[in-house]
Design an enzyme around this catalytic site. Sequence first.
Site, PDB file in Angstrom:
ATOM      1  N   GLU A 287      -1.824   6.086  -8.328  1.00  0.00           N
ATOM      2  CA  GLU A 287      -2.814   7.095  -7.937  1.00  0.00           C
ATOM      3  C   GLU A 287      -2.642   8.368  -8.759  1.00  0.00           C
ATOM      4  O   GLU A 287      -1.524   8.833  -8.961  1.00  0.00           O
ATOM      5  CB  GLU A 287      -2.648   7.401  -6.440  1.00  0.00           C
ATOM      6  CG  GLU A 287      -3.596   8.459  -5.902  1.00  0.00           C
ATOM      7  CD  GLU A 287      -3.559   8.520  -4.358  1.00  0.00           C
ATOM      8  OE1 GLU A 287      -3.435   7.464  -3.707  1.00  0.00           O
ATOM      9  OE2 GLU A 287      -3.649   9.645  -3.822  1.00  0.00           O
TER      10      GLU A 287
ATOM     11  N   ASP B 118       2.935   4.900  -5.400  1.00  0.00           N
ATOM     12  CA  ASP B 118       2.225   6.148  -5.130  1.00  0.00           C
ATOM     13  C   ASP B 118       3.155   7.335  -5.352  1.00  0.00           C
ATOM     14  O   ASP B 118       3.929   7.711  -4.475  1.00  0.00           O
ATOM     15  CB  ASP B 118       1.682   6.136  -3.695  1.00  0.00           C
ATOM     16  CG  ASP B 118       0.909   7.419  -3.388  1.00  0.00           C
ATOM     17  OD1 ASP B 118       0.742   8.254  -4.301  1.00  0.00           O
ATOM     18  OD2 ASP B 118       0.474   7.582  -2.233  1.00  0.00           O
TER      19      ASP B 118
ATOM     20  N   ASP C   3      -7.998   1.005   6.889  1.00  0.00           N
ATOM     21  CA  ASP C   3      -6.970   0.832   7.909  1.00  0.00           C
ATOM     22  C   ASP C   3      -7.461   1.383   9.246  1.00  0.00           C
ATOM     23  O   ASP C   3      -7.509   0.676  10.257  1.00  0.00           O
ATOM     24  CB  ASP C   3      -5.676   1.534   7.481  1.00  0.00           C
ATOM     25  CG  ASP C   3      -4.519   1.238   8.431  1.00  0.00           C
ATOM     26  OD1 ASP C   3      -4.717   0.443   9.373  1.00  0.00           O
ATOM     27  OD2 ASP C   3      -3.426   1.791   8.248  1.00  0.00           O
TER      28      ASP C   3
ATOM     29  N   ASN D 137     -10.106   0.631   0.478  1.00  0.00           N
ATOM     30  CA  ASN D 137      -9.012   0.531   1.454  1.00  0.00           C
ATOM     31  C   ASN D 137      -9.441   0.915   2.870  1.00  0.00           C
ATOM     32  O   ASN D 137      -9.984   2.011   3.075  1.00  0.00           O
ATOM     33  CB  ASN D 137      -7.883   1.472   1.044  1.00  0.00           C
ATOM     34  CG  ASN D 137      -7.053   0.922  -0.094  1.00  0.00           C
ATOM     35  OD1 ASN D 137      -7.482   0.034  -0.816  1.00  0.00           O
ATOM     36  ND2 ASN D 137      -5.852   1.452  -0.246  1.00  0.00           N
TER      37      ASN D 137
ATOM     38  N   ASP E 124       0.851  -1.192   0.000  1.00  0.00           N
ATOM     39  CA  ASP E 124       0.000   0.000   0.000  1.00  0.00           C
ATOM     40  C   ASP E 124       0.893   1.250   0.000  1.00  0.00           C
ATOM     41  O   ASP E 124       1.873   1.313   0.769  1.00  0.00           O
ATOM     42  CB  ASP E 124      -0.856  -0.059   1.287  1.00  0.00           C
ATOM     43  CG  ASP E 124      -1.904   1.018   1.350  1.00  0.00           C
ATOM     44  OD1 ASP E 124      -2.439   1.394   0.301  1.00  0.00           O
ATOM     45  OD2 ASP E 124      -2.207   1.466   2.484  1.00  0.00           O
ATOM     46  N   HIS E 125       0.589   2.214  -0.834  1.00  0.00           N
ATOM     47  CA  HIS E 125       1.353   3.470  -0.887  1.00  0.00           C
ATOM     48  C   HIS E 125       2.866   3.276  -0.949  1.00  0.00           C
ATOM     49  O   HIS E 125       3.605   3.819  -0.109  1.00  0.00           O
ATOM     50  CB  HIS E 125       1.007   4.374   0.312  1.00  0.00           C
ATOM     51  CG  HIS E 125      -0.401   4.857   0.300  1.00  0.00           C
ATOM     52  ND1 HIS E 125      -0.846   5.851  -0.532  1.00  0.00           N
ATOM     53  CD2 HIS E 125      -1.493   4.443   0.992  1.00  0.00           C
ATOM     54  CE1 HIS E 125      -2.144   6.050  -0.354  1.00  0.00           C
ATOM     55  NE2 HIS E 125      -2.560   5.185   0.574  1.00  0.00           N
TER      56      HIS E 125
ATOM     57  N   ALA F  83     -11.242   5.040   3.065  1.00  0.00           N
ATOM     58  CA  ALA F  83     -12.669   4.678   3.037  1.00  0.00           C
ATOM     59  C   ALA F  83     -13.221   4.202   4.380  1.00  0.00           C
ATOM     60  O   ALA F  83     -14.337   3.690   4.440  1.00  0.00           O
ATOM     61  CB  ALA F  83     -12.872   3.601   1.978  1.00  0.00           C
TER      62      ALA F  83
END
Length: 303
Positions: A132, A102, A251, A249, A80-81, A208
Amino acid sequence: MLVNMKYVLDKANKEKYAVGAFNFNNMEQLQAIVDAAKDLKSPIIVSTSQGAIDYAGEKMLYNMVKTFDDLEIPIVLHLDHGKDFEYVLRCIRAGWTSVMIDASMYDFEENIQRTKRVVEIAKTLNVSVEAELGHVTGEEDGIIQRSKLYTDPKKAKEFVDKTGIDFLAVAIGTSHGAYKYEGDLELDIKRLKEIKKILNIPLVLHGASGIDQKLIQIATLYGAKLKGAKGIDDEQIKLAVKNGINKVNIDSDNRIAFMTGVRETLANNSDVFDPRKILKLSYKYMYDLTSHKIKLLGSENKA
Ligand code: G3H
Ligand code: 13P
Ligand code: ZN
């Protein structure tokens, strides 16, 4: 079984549902997420940030996920990222089946160049790539006018054509963290529809989390100070999925579930010092939360 994210998201795109991508840093988080997916027969994406790799190491994270390889549900291990090329390479080498590059903080051309470089390597090794365009803000961005950073549909087309990515993360109003906005928030669904119409590839919604107010209430009762914590309503998420989002996503939601369980357990059991007992309720809260998201996104029984 561990699979490339294209396998999971192309099906979601065709059948118009979304798959949850849940960040994890430790065993209990991963167990709760995968157990919920297994019980609901859902595909699942487990994500590690660069920070998770610093915390646990890629060998530990990979091997924890690998223990679930014999399950019949599709599991994606995703970076992620990935902001630094070095982490992207480390993950590809260590067995991640998907990476996000990203470079959304750079200008358009620089974003294209950095993304292309990753696509060229990843594709030859059967690793899928998310990137992104526009910028999903976070607490680190301070006060900015968020809509200025929303994804431009025409640029999105050029970006996807020039980079060859598999999935695009779009900025349509969400933000990272537990304090997303004050007042009301409506996602820019018109923009999302336009992007989907032009691209028709799987789209990703970052930032989200819903920030479950029941958990916030319990945590507050046991000493947490999270005044103003607020997330995206389930109805807005449903609308986003209906209009083209295929990966969602999460977290912050699971972080809050974890923390609430620990606080509640310790406050009510002052003699407990066994980590297995301390983390039991956290596991339950994360399991319930993940189950709720799977149902919300429509990925139940899609494994
Ligand atoms: O979008 C970012 C995730 O919430 C990861 O956060 O870098 O603190 O692990 P982290
Ligand atoms: P939240 O902070 O809303 O959980 O977003 C997480 C995320 O986008 C990870 O990439
Ligand atoms: Zn994100």
